[in-house]
Design a protein around this motif. Sequence first.
Motif, short mmCIF file in Angstrom:
data_model
loop_
_atom_site.label_atom_id
_atom_site.label_comp_id
_atom_site.label_asym_id
_atom_site.label_seq_id
_atom_site.Cartn_x
_atom_site.Cartn_y
_atom_site.Cartn_z
N LEU A 258 11.97 1.94 -2.31
CA LEU A 258 12.57 1.63 -1.00
C LEU A 258 11.64 0.74 -0.17
CD1 LEU A 258 14.15 5.09 -0.20
CD2 LEU A 258 15.39 2.97 -0.71
N ALA A 259 10.35 1.01 -0.22
CA ALA A 259 9.39 0.17 0.51
C ALA A 259 9.37 -1.24 -0.06
CB ALA A 259 8.00 0.80 0.45
N ASN A 260 9.41 -1.35 -1.36
CA ASN A 260 9.45 -2.67 -2.01
C ASN A 260 10.71 -3.43 -1.59
OD1 ASN A 260 10.49 -4.33 -4.57
ND2 ASN A 260 8.25 -4.35 -4.52
N ALA A 261 11.84 -2.76 -1.60
CA ALA A 261 13.10 -3.40 -1.21
C ALA A 261 13.08 -3.81 0.26
CB ALA A 261 14.27 -2.45 -1.49
N ALA A 262 12.31 -3.09 1.07
CA ALA A 262 12.21 -3.42 2.50
C ALA A 262 11.25 -4.58 2.75
CB ALA A 262 11.76 -2.19 3.29
N GLY A 263 10.60 -5.05 1.70
CA GLY A 263 9.72 -6.20 1.83
C GLY A 263 8.25 -5.86 1.99
N CYS A 264 7.89 -4.61 1.78
CA CYS A 264 6.49 -4.21 1.89
C CYS A 264 5.66 -4.86 0.78
CB CYS A 264 6.34 -2.69 1.81
SG CYS A 264 7.14 -1.82 3.16
N ASP A 265 4.45 -5.27 1.14
CA ASP A 265 3.54 -5.84 0.14
C ASP A 265 3.15 -4.80 -0.90
OD1 ASP A 265 3.47 -8.37 1.38
OD2 ASP A 265 1.90 -7.68 2.75
N HIS A 266 2.95 -3.58 -0.43
CA HIS A 266 2.65 -2.46 -1.32
C HIS A 266 2.85 -1.16 -0.55
CE1 HIS A 266 -1.24 -2.98 0.74
NE2 HIS A 266 -1.42 -1.68 0.52
N THR A 267 2.77 -0.06 -1.27
CA THR A 267 2.85 1.26 -0.65
C THR A 267 1.52 1.95 -0.88
OG1 THR A 267 5.23 1.38 -1.05
CG2 THR A 267 4.09 3.46 -0.63
N ALA A 268 0.90 2.40 0.20
CA ALA A 268 -0.40 3.05 0.13
C ALA A 268 -0.24 4.54 -0.16
CB ALA A 268 -1.14 2.86 1.45
N THR A 269 -1.15 5.07 -0.96
CA THR A 269 -1.10 6.49 -1.31
C THR A 269 -2.49 7.02 -1.62
OG1 THR A 269 -0.02 8.12 -2.73
CG2 THR A 269 -0.74 6.08 -3.78
N PHE A 270 -2.63 8.33 -1.53
CA PHE A 270 -3.82 9.02 -2.02
C PHE A 270 -3.54 9.68 -3.38
CE2 PHE A 270 -4.64 9.13 2.60
CZ PHE A 270 -5.88 8.51 2.61
N ASP A 271 -2.30 9.62 -3.82
CA ASP A 271 -1.85 10.26 -5.06
C ASP A 271 -2.15 9.35 -6.25
OD1 ASP A 271 -0.32 11.16 -7.27
OD2 ASP A 271 1.20 12.01 -5.94
N ARG A 272 -3.10 9.78 -7.08
CA ARG A 272 -3.51 8.94 -8.22
C ARG A 272 -2.37 8.73 -9.22
NH1 ARG A 272 -8.56 7.64 -7.81
NH2 ARG A 272 -10.04 8.94 -6.69
N ASP A 273 -1.56 9.75 -9.46
CA ASP A 273 -0.43 9.59 -10.38
C ASP A 273 0.58 8.58 -9.84
OD1 ASP A 273 -1.37 11.33 -12.32
OD2 ASP A 273 -0.36 13.07 -11.46
N ALA A 274 0.83 8.62 -8.55
CA ALA A 274 1.76 7.66 -7.96
C ALA A 274 1.20 6.25 -8.05
CB ALA A 274 2.04 8.03 -6.50
N ALA A 275 -0.10 6.11 -7.83
CA ALA A 275 -0.71 4.79 -7.92
C ALA A 275 -0.66 4.27 -9.36
CB ALA A 275 -2.16 4.85 -7.44
N ARG A 276 -0.85 5.16 -10.30
CA ARG A 276 -0.89 4.75 -11.70
C ARG A 276 0.50 4.45 -12.26
NH1 ARG A 276 -4.76 7.74 -13.04
NH2 ARG A 276 -3.63 9.70 -13.00
N THR A 277 1.51 5.22 -11.86
CA THR A 277 2.81 5.09 -12.53
C THR A 277 3.92 4.47 -11.71
OG1 THR A 277 3.36 7.37 -12.00
CG2 THR A 277 2.44 6.96 -14.18
N CYS A 278 3.80 4.42 -10.39
CA CYS A 278 4.92 3.83 -9.67
C CYS A 278 4.49 2.72 -8.71
CB CYS A 278 5.78 4.90 -8.99
SG CYS A 278 4.99 5.86 -7.72
N ALA A 279 3.47 2.00 -9.10
CA ALA A 279 3.08 0.75 -8.43
C ALA A 279 2.61 0.92 -6.99
CB ALA A 279 4.21 -0.27 -8.50
N MET A 280 2.20 2.13 -6.62
CA MET A 280 1.60 2.30 -5.31
C MET A 280 0.13 1.88 -5.40
SD MET A 280 3.04 5.82 -3.71
CE MET A 280 4.75 6.10 -3.38
N ARG A 281 -0.45 1.63 -4.26
CA ARG A 281 -1.85 1.23 -4.22
C ARG A 281 -2.67 2.38 -3.65
NH1 ARG A 281 -2.99 -4.56 -1.84
NH2 ARG A 281 -1.52 -5.09 -3.50
N LEU A 282 -3.69 2.78 -4.39
CA LEU A 282 -4.54 3.90 -4.01
C LEU A 282 -5.40 3.53 -2.81
CD1 LEU A 282 -5.05 6.76 -5.10
CD2 LEU A 282 -6.95 5.81 -6.43
#
Length: 131
Positions: A105-129
């Motif tokens: 949803l963030a990508n579709a909204a035009g976000c450059d990336h989605t920030a996270t502290f979740d390592r699994d999310a960063a590794r598997t769903c293109a979020m940035r740690l």
Amino acid sequence: MIGLDTHVLVRYIAQDDPKQSPKATGLIESLTTAAPGYVSVVAMVELVWVLAGCYGSTKNEICAVLEALLRTKELVVAEADMVWQALRVFREGRADFADCLIERLANAAGCDHTATFDRDAARTCAMRLVE
């Protein structure tokens, strides 16, 4: 069109309540393409949470439920394209469904990336740690 709460979806899918499940079944099976049910993004995320946390459903079972909802012509799933994309990432990775959907949803909204502290999310769903 009528909105469907997570509880209605759970009762229909789980068929575990002698009073509410038949009512949920009657309601959902009465829907038509001309008078469909509406499933919000929040209801989809809650549904996954309930199926995994309360019912111990496996990832494969959850994916099958989401896919069935998305394919049902008598249901309108909000942001269906994004839900499909999130489902694909969820199926193949270690991140949870909510994280996959948040990123899509963030990508579709035009976000450059989605920030996270979740390592699994960063590794598997293109979020940035965030480090």
